[in-house]
Enzyme design. Structure first.
Site, short mmCIF file in Angstrom:
data_model
loop_
_atom_site.label_atom_id
_atom_site.label_comp_id
_atom_site.label_asym_id
_atom_site.label_seq_id
_atom_site.Cartn_x
_atom_site.Cartn_y
_atom_site.Cartn_z
N GLY A 81 89.87 71.65 -16.59
CA GLY A 81 90.96 71.53 -16.84
C GLY A 81 91.16 71.85 -18.34
O GLY A 81 91.60 70.70 -19.08
N THR A 141 74.28 66.84 -24.10
CA THR A 141 74.21 67.90 -23.09
C THR A 141 72.54 67.76 -22.61
O THR A 141 71.89 67.83 -23.53
CB THR A 141 74.57 69.08 -23.40
OG1 THR A 141 73.82 69.97 -22.45
CG2 THR A 141 74.01 69.73 -24.62
N ASP A 143 71.69 69.99 -21.31
CA ASP A 143 71.03 71.40 -21.47
C ASP A 143 70.34 71.77 -22.98
O ASP A 143 69.72 72.86 -23.20
CB ASP A 143 72.18 72.58 -21.35
CG ASP A 143 73.06 72.44 -19.98
OD1 ASP A 143 72.33 71.90 -18.86
OD2 ASP A 143 74.23 72.62 -19.92
N ARG A 178 50.49 73.62 -0.41
CA ARG A 178 51.67 74.43 -0.69
C ARG A 178 52.13 74.79 -2.00
O ARG A 178 51.46 74.16 -3.03
CB ARG A 178 52.78 73.59 -0.02
CG ARG A 178 52.72 73.54 1.43
CD ARG A 178 54.05 72.23 1.69
NE ARG A 178 54.09 72.37 3.24
CZ ARG A 178 54.80 71.41 3.98
NH1 ARG A 178 55.26 70.26 3.35
NH2 ARG A 178 54.91 71.59 5.21
N GLU A 238 67.66 76.83 -13.51
CA GLU A 238 68.95 77.47 -12.42
C GLU A 238 69.61 78.87 -12.95
O GLU A 238 70.08 79.36 -12.02
CB GLU A 238 70.15 76.52 -12.45
CG GLU A 238 70.59 76.13 -13.66
CD GLU A 238 71.84 74.98 -13.76
OE1 GLU A 238 72.06 74.51 -12.66
OE2 GLU A 238 72.61 74.66 -14.94
N HIS A 285 71.88 66.90 -9.92
CA HIS A 285 72.61 65.94 -10.70
C HIS A 285 71.62 64.65 -10.93
O HIS A 285 72.11 63.68 -11.63
CB HIS A 285 73.89 65.55 -10.17
CG HIS A 285 74.96 66.80 -10.15
ND1 HIS A 285 74.80 67.89 -9.33
CD2 HIS A 285 75.91 66.99 -11.11
CE1 HIS A 285 75.82 68.77 -9.56
NE2 HIS A 285 76.39 68.40 -10.57
O1 F6P Z 1 76.20 71.43 -18.46
C1 F6P Z 1 75.56 70.36 -17.95
C2 F6P Z 1 75.00 70.87 -16.37
O2 F6P Z 1 74.54 69.72 -15.62
C3 F6P Z 1 74.47 72.13 -16.35
O3 F6P Z 1 73.04 72.06 -16.41
C4 F6P Z 1 74.97 72.47 -15.01
O4 F6P Z 1 74.86 73.83 -14.79
C5 F6P Z 1 76.43 71.98 -14.86
O5 F6P Z 1 76.44 71.21 -15.69
C6 F6P Z 1 76.67 71.38 -13.51
O6 F6P Z 1 78.10 71.15 -13.58
P1 F6P Z 1 78.71 70.26 -12.54
O7 F6P Z 1 78.69 68.89 -12.61
O8 F6P Z 1 80.37 70.76 -12.61
O9 F6P Z 1 78.34 70.62 -11.12
#
Ligand code: F6P
Length: 362
Positions: A81, A141, A143, A178, A238, A285
């Site tokens: 948003g 963040t 990240d 594995r 990812e 998450h």
């Molecule tokens: O920017 C933080 C983050 O957790 C990234 O690592 C991930 O790609 C993204 O947000 C996931 O976003 P959402 O919470 O919208 O799934």
């Protein structure tokens, strides 16, 4: 006659992470030492799209020692948003920045502290410039991809969670012979994968900054097996691209796209190339939730205190940052200009190579 208490506002914006409540608490405690009141705006800028604005009055009574330990954010947050192009129910995009600025001004706050990543701080800077109100940014963040600051709130905890996942995957990998693949977050930056991969004893770490060739990954795993160890740990970020050079995306409700899925692709590639059993864990998450580790709490405390001190000094439109064991502050514009990804010759890349970890390129 007593003069009105000075008021400042605070909001959290973008994806949540561990340590946000610790930042809020630090801001409140420091503001109280100055006799200021703190207004919490709910759900990022979305709280200012309501009339009256959705707010929570904050004090050391409701932002206490318990709050500091909690994950998430008591103020709520949003990573969708954009107020300058807000998606309306009829599918159109509307510039709602004026509404947000008007509601903010009604709060009677002298400055706003925005806790966010690069996207959020960019939006808040534009709102502050348009509305002519002072802003201080606090970087958060998982990240860790914001420029200037060596560390953002939430990154340390995310790395700890990913490292613990490797600690838990190792014994089950060994028991079943594995190859375990762990997909971690990080958006366009491989910081979580690289850091947790080294800390968690990964054999292979794949990050978006270093394109991988499955030949090298398979050769590395085969060598491990020839040397008598029949399991391996692989960490993949990812944002690592597939063999066609494309980001692997999943589409979510409301048209949102997020990176995820490379772990499963890699699992199949390794199973075929190594003729080995693979299993894939997508951590997701979990990396954002939970209690903040000590270093995130310390960073949160230092950032929160410094942010309020900047307002006290009348220094605005700055982002607090961590560098060389010190809290510094820099113009927000400078901090968000640069997206900090993993440098190919950084200490951690050299450390990984020195440990014999395969980074997918050799
Ligand atoms: O920017 C933080 C983050 O957790 C990234 O690592 C991930 O790609 C993204 O947000 C996931 O976003 P959402 O919470 O919208 O799934």
């Amino acid at each position: 006659m007593t003069s009105a208490k000075k008021r400042i506002a605070i909001l959290t914006s973008g994806g949540d992470c561990a340590g946000l409540n610790a930042v809020i608490r630090a801001v409140v405690l420091r503001a109280e030492t100055l006799g200021w009141a703190v207004v919490g705006i709910m759900d990022g800028t979305h709280g200012l799209l309501e009339t009256p604005a959705q707010i929570m009055l904050l004090s050391s009574k409701n932002v206490d020692t318990i709050t500091m330990r909690q994950g998430g954010t008591i103020l709520g947050t949003t990573n969708k948003g954009d107020p300058f192009a807000y998606p309306m129910p009829d599918g159109s995009l509307k510039d709602r920045s004026g509404e947000i600025i008007d509601e903010f001004k009604k709060l009677g706050c002298e400055a706003l502290i925005g806790i966010g990543g690069d996207g959020s701080l960019d939006i808040l800077s534009r709102l502050a410039a348009q509305g002519g109100f002072p802003l201080i940014g606090i970087p958060k963040t998982i990240d860790n991809d914001l420029g200037i600051t060596e560390m953002s709130v939430g990154f340390g905890t995310a790395v700890d969670v990913a490292t613990e996942a490797l600690d838990r995957l190792q014994p089950t990998a060994a028991s079943h012979d594995r190859i375990m693949i762990l997909e971690v977050m990080g958006r366009d930056a491989g910081h979580i994968a690289l850091t947790a991969g080294i800390a968690g004893g990964a054999d292979v770490i794949l990050i978006p900054e270093i394109p991988y060739d499955i030949k090298h990954v398979a050769a590395h795993i085969k060598k491990i097996r020839e040397n008598g160890r029949n399991f391996a740990l692989v960490v993949v970020s990812e944002a690592v691209r597939d063999s066609a050079g494309q980001s692997v995306l999943k589409h979510f409700f409301g048209g949102q796209k997020r990176m995820t899925g490379i772990g499963n692709i890699l699992g199949e590639q390794i199973a075929e190339a190594c003729q080995a059993e693979t299993r894939v864990t997508v951590l997701g998450h979990v990396q954002r939730g939970g209690q903040p580790i000590a270093s995130d709490r310390l960073l949160a405390a230092a950032f929160g205190v410094h942010a309020v001190s900047l307002i006290e000094q009348g220094k605005f439109n700055r982002m607090v940052a961590w560098r060389d064991r010190e809290v510094i502050d820099v113009p927000i514009a400078e901090a968000i200009r640069e997206n900090r990804t993993v440098e190919k010759d950084s200490t951690l890349v050299r450390t990984a190579r020195g440990l014999g970890i395969c980074l997918g390129d050799a």
